[in-house]
Design a protein around this motif. Sequence first.
Motif, PDB file in Angstrom:
ATOM      1  N   ASP A 105      -7.827   4.039   5.687  1.00  0.00           N
ATOM      2  CA  ASP A 105      -7.766   5.169   4.748  1.00  0.00           C
ATOM      3  C   ASP A 105      -6.332   5.326   4.256  1.00  0.00           C
ATOM      4  O   ASP A 105      -5.541   6.113   4.786  1.00  0.00           O
ATOM      5  CB  ASP A 105      -8.254   6.442   5.445  1.00  0.00           C
ATOM      6  N   ALA A 106      -6.010   4.575   3.198  1.00  0.00           N
ATOM      7  CA  ALA A 106      -4.626   4.504   2.729  1.00  0.00           C
ATOM      8  C   ALA A 106      -4.115   5.847   2.224  1.00  0.00           C
ATOM      9  O   ALA A 106      -2.991   6.258   2.537  1.00  0.00           O
ATOM     10  CB  ALA A 106      -4.502   3.448   1.637  1.00  0.00           C
ATOM     11  N   ALA A 107      -4.919   6.546   1.437  1.00  0.00           N
ATOM     12  CA  ALA A 107      -4.454   7.800   0.842  1.00  0.00           C
ATOM     13  C   ALA A 107      -4.104   8.825   1.914  1.00  0.00           C
ATOM     14  O   ALA A 107      -3.047   9.467   1.856  1.00  0.00           O
ATOM     15  CB  ALA A 107      -5.519   8.347  -0.106  1.00  0.00           C
ATOM     16  N   THR A 108      -4.977   8.957   2.911  1.00  0.00           N
ATOM     17  CA  THR A 108      -4.714   9.929   3.980  1.00  0.00           C
ATOM     18  C   THR A 108      -3.520   9.506   4.816  1.00  0.00           C
ATOM     19  O   THR A 108      -2.674  10.335   5.188  1.00  0.00           O
ATOM     20  CB  THR A 108      -5.961  10.091   4.866  1.00  0.00           C
ATOM     21  N   TYR A 109      -3.448   8.219   5.130  1.00  0.00           N
ATOM     22  CA  TYR A 109      -2.328   7.738   5.938  1.00  0.00           C
ATOM     23  C   TYR A 109      -1.000   8.050   5.261  1.00  0.00           C
ATOM     24  O   TYR A 109      -0.063   8.564   5.893  1.00  0.00           O
ATOM     25  CB  TYR A 109      -2.444   6.232   6.186  1.00  0.00           C
ATOM     26  N   VAL A 110      -0.882   7.750   3.971  1.00  0.00           N
ATOM     27  CA  VAL A 110       0.391   7.958   3.281  1.00  0.00           C
ATOM     28  C   VAL A 110       0.723   9.444   3.206  1.00  0.00           C
ATOM     29  O   VAL A 110       1.890   9.833   3.328  1.00  0.00           O
ATOM     30  CB  VAL A 110       0.379   7.294   1.892  1.00  0.00           C
ATOM     31  N   LEU A 136       6.267  -2.121  -8.264  1.00  0.00           N
ATOM     32  CA  LEU A 136       5.791  -0.900  -7.623  1.00  0.00           C
ATOM     33  C   LEU A 136       6.931   0.007  -7.175  1.00  0.00           C
ATOM     34  O   LEU A 136       6.751   1.220  -7.047  1.00  0.00           O
ATOM     35  CB  LEU A 136       4.916  -1.246  -6.411  1.00  0.00           C
ATOM     36  N   ALA A 137       8.101  -0.555  -6.907  1.00  0.00           N
ATOM     37  CA  ALA A 137       9.242   0.238  -6.450  1.00  0.00           C
ATOM     38  C   ALA A 137       9.953   0.880  -7.643  1.00  0.00           C
ATOM     39  O   ALA A 137       9.967   0.330  -8.743  1.00  0.00           O
ATOM     40  CB  ALA A 137      10.206  -0.643  -5.668  1.00  0.00           C
ATOM     41  N   ASP A 138      10.543   2.049  -7.398  1.00  0.00           N
ATOM     42  CA  ASP A 138      11.375   2.657  -8.439  1.00  0.00           C
ATOM     43  C   ASP A 138      12.651   1.860  -8.641  1.00  0.00           C
ATOM     44  O   ASP A 138      13.183   1.780  -9.744  1.00  0.00           O
ATOM     45  CB  ASP A 138      11.727   4.098  -8.051  1.00  0.00           C
ATOM     46  N   SER A 139      13.149   1.300  -7.546  1.00  0.00           N
ATOM     47  CA  SER A 139      14.377   0.516  -7.613  1.00  0.00           C
ATOM     48  C   SER A 139      14.261  -0.639  -6.628  1.00  0.00           C
ATOM     49  O   SER A 139      13.712  -0.478  -5.535  1.00  0.00           O
ATOM     50  CB  SER A 139      15.581   1.396  -7.266  1.00  0.00           C
ATOM     51  N   THR A 182       0.827  -1.208   0.000  1.00  0.00           N
ATOM     52  CA  THR A 182       0.000   0.000   0.000  1.00  0.00           C
ATOM     53  C   THR A 182       0.860   1.255   0.000  1.00  0.00           C
ATOM     54  O   THR A 182       0.561   2.236  -0.697  1.00  0.00           O
ATOM     55  CB  THR A 182      -0.941  -0.008   1.216  1.00  0.00           C
ATOM     56  N   LEU A 183       1.947   1.247   0.782  1.00  0.00           N
ATOM     57  CA  LEU A 183       2.850   2.395   0.772  1.00  0.00           C
ATOM     58  C   LEU A 183       3.404   2.634  -0.631  1.00  0.00           C
ATOM     59  O   LEU A 183       3.407   3.767  -1.133  1.00  0.00           O
ATOM     60  CB  LEU A 183       4.011   2.178   1.740  1.00  0.00           C
ATOM     61  N   LEU A 184       3.880   1.564  -1.263  1.00  0.00           N
ATOM     62  CA  LEU A 184       4.472   1.706  -2.589  1.00  0.00           C
ATOM     63  C   LEU A 184       3.438   2.163  -3.605  1.00  0.00           C
ATOM     64  O   LEU A 184       3.759   2.874  -4.563  1.00  0.00           O
ATOM     65  CB  LEU A 184       5.103   0.385  -3.031  1.00  0.00           C
ATOM     66  N   THR A 185       2.198   1.763  -3.406  1.00  0.00           N
ATOM     67  CA  THR A 185       1.131   2.150  -4.330  1.00  0.00           C
ATOM     68  C   THR A 185       0.764   3.617  -4.186  1.00  0.00           C
ATOM     69  O   THR A 185       0.507   4.312  -5.183  1.00  0.00           O
ATOM     70  CB  THR A 185      -0.116   1.273  -4.095  1.00  0.00           C
ATOM     71  N   HIS A 186       0.732   4.130  -2.969  1.00  0.00           N
ATOM     72  CA  HIS A 186       0.181   5.460  -2.715  1.00  0.00           C
ATOM     73  C   HIS A 186       1.217   6.568  -2.572  1.00  0.00           C
ATOM     74  O   HIS A 186       0.836   7.745  -2.533  1.00  0.00           O
ATOM     75  CB  HIS A 186      -0.701   5.418  -1.461  1.00  0.00           C
ATOM     76  N   HIS A 187       2.490   6.243  -2.476  1.00  0.00           N
ATOM     77  CA  HIS A 187       3.486   7.314  -2.388  1.00  0.00           C
ATOM     78  C   HIS A 187       3.398   8.227  -3.610  1.00  0.00           C
ATOM     79  O   HIS A 187       3.198   7.770  -4.739  1.00  0.00           O
ATOM     80  CB  HIS A 187       4.901   6.732  -2.298  1.00  0.00           C
TER      81      HIS A 187
END
Length: 677
Positions: free
Chosen positions: A662-667, A379-382, A348-353
């Motif tokens: 609430d993933a978007a708000t959390y991130v 999902l990661a840049d690297s 979820t973090l990788l998705t919403h950052h």
Amino acid sequence: MATPDELFQRAVAAHQSGALDEAEQGYRQLLEAIPGHPACLTNLGSILAHRGETDEAERFYLESIASDPNQLNTLFNLGNLYRRTGRSARAVPLYEDALRLSPNAPLVLVNLGLAVSDGGDWPRAVECFARAVTVTPDVADGLNLLGDALARCGRRDEAIAAFREVVSRFSDSPRGYCNLGLHLAAAGQTDEAIETLERAVALRTDYPEAHNALGVAYEAAGRTDDAQVAYRMAVHLRPDFVDAWANLGTSLGDQGRTTEAVEALRRALELAPNPIAQSSLLSNLLFSSTLTPEQLRDEHVTWATAFADPLAPAERPRKRDPNAPGRVRVGYVFGEFRSRAAFAFLETLLTHHDRKQFHITAYPNSGRQGEDYDRLRRLADSWKPIAGLPDDRAANLIRSDEIDILVDLNGHAPGNRLLVFARGPAPTQIGLFSYPATTGMRALDFRVTDGQIDPPGAESLYTEKLLRLPDLSWLYVPPENAPAPNPLPASRRAFTFGCLNHPGKLSDACVGAWAEILKAVPKSRLVLLAGQSVSSSEEIAARFTQRGIVSDRLELVYRLSGSDYFEAYQPLDVTLDPFPYGGAVTTCDSLWMGVPVLTVAGHDARGRQGMSLLNALGLPEFIADTPEQLVTLAATWADQRDALADLRSSLRDMVAHSPLTDAATYVKHLEAAYRSA
């Protein structure tokens, strides 16, 4: 009068027969006549080395080489002396000189391989052992060393092939079977690993390393009781076997036998300081209801003082100018995921950052593959795995990536890489998500938390500074495959309490309070998760029996996975949050299944997760201030079945529309905290 040649031959004969004093006297007598006699100097050096007089032995070897530098045995012997005394780097050029004299000397090749491997140069060790095996293919030791070196280089398939060659050609070699079993287990081929390791201990029953490896394989197969028998056999055969004591302690802790686990782990640490074993000890101490929060903090600081703080660099990388162009570079370090929720949290973090603002590098300490990991990789840049990389090399990799914020997702949990963080590869280092205590490390700058888990004043329990998020310190990602909540079971039968948390969380204080709850609610039952061990489940049952609870009021279920785990909530009316170390993800799982949770507000982060979650849902009426009040609350709710039935039908919707999910708000809140750090 004897000639020099006769004196030398007499001394050699005495040397070969074991009459070392006579041989030494003869060599010294000859050296008075011929001071630079190279063979005499070498042989005298070997006698002194055998006696442990290493300084004198070294002096004679060096004199011999000065007299004649082209002596294979002298170069070899001095190299061996240096290796035995911890000076492998000085042994390497001596072995290399010996190989110039005899390029295919198998023992020199093997010892050169051992010397370079002492310094961590495993690729070169592979070359040495491979050449030795080519020269003398009929020696099992060479193949075993080659297999180990290949594995250290990450070439596991080739290592397994080498060990298969050992057991194929040397079918009576217990070491070959042990090595093959170890690497089969590491490759996930558990059934064959067990069969192979059982063959090793059948060939040699007094083989502690094989018993220990067999225990690890049994553990992977879920045969925990068999694993503990194997570990106990290993320490019986070798009472100073540190790894076996540590494995036994970790296994006992996983099954909730915390007191025995702590004893075994402390035994391992008495034998040899070990950061991994002591991390396991700290994880088990979290379960204790007798340690104060301050004592728990001090135990963590002791670990850091011994293992982490001395590794601090003279200077950390400089923090970037917050007004400088470019994205903030964030790195996430994580080990094996022991739960679905931990994996989903990172996903979820990788998705919403916000990728316009943040560049994300993942540093998995795992060799696992599969669709789940492929999804994270995309999902990661690297994506830069650090499994198998020594801590210093992993730290250098991260430093070279110029990471601005390095985030730890493990704490002291298994698979952690805290000693990478100890080397300060990033200017800002943060602990996030799972570990409910300080790491004790000065190198970890911040801990992400919230105002309920760590209210004002909690700062004294941490070496890290506290980054408090506005709502919750972490995010719950609901499972996709959980069944819908069923109607309240108590409407049809006796009231059922439950707890599907780790059995180690069943502290004596917790068991005592829950026994009182069962007495206060007639005919009620309690369902508990008991891990994978029959003996541990029997111990849990006995603890309740000792408090007057008959066995038919207690149901123990073994470790569950997937849909079976969520189905196990269906028969429960209310779940009980253990203390002083309560649930977090497990609490959310219960709420998602429509089962409210009764918790006791703890004195530190271990016991305040449930309170934080329930307050976020607007359910403070399920929070007790003391264990005594918990008993009263449980009895009260058991009489309010209509209210529980209504809540059961609406809890999932409440969770789905709360800060918990609430993933978007959390991130966004997390990114703001990163910027402030």
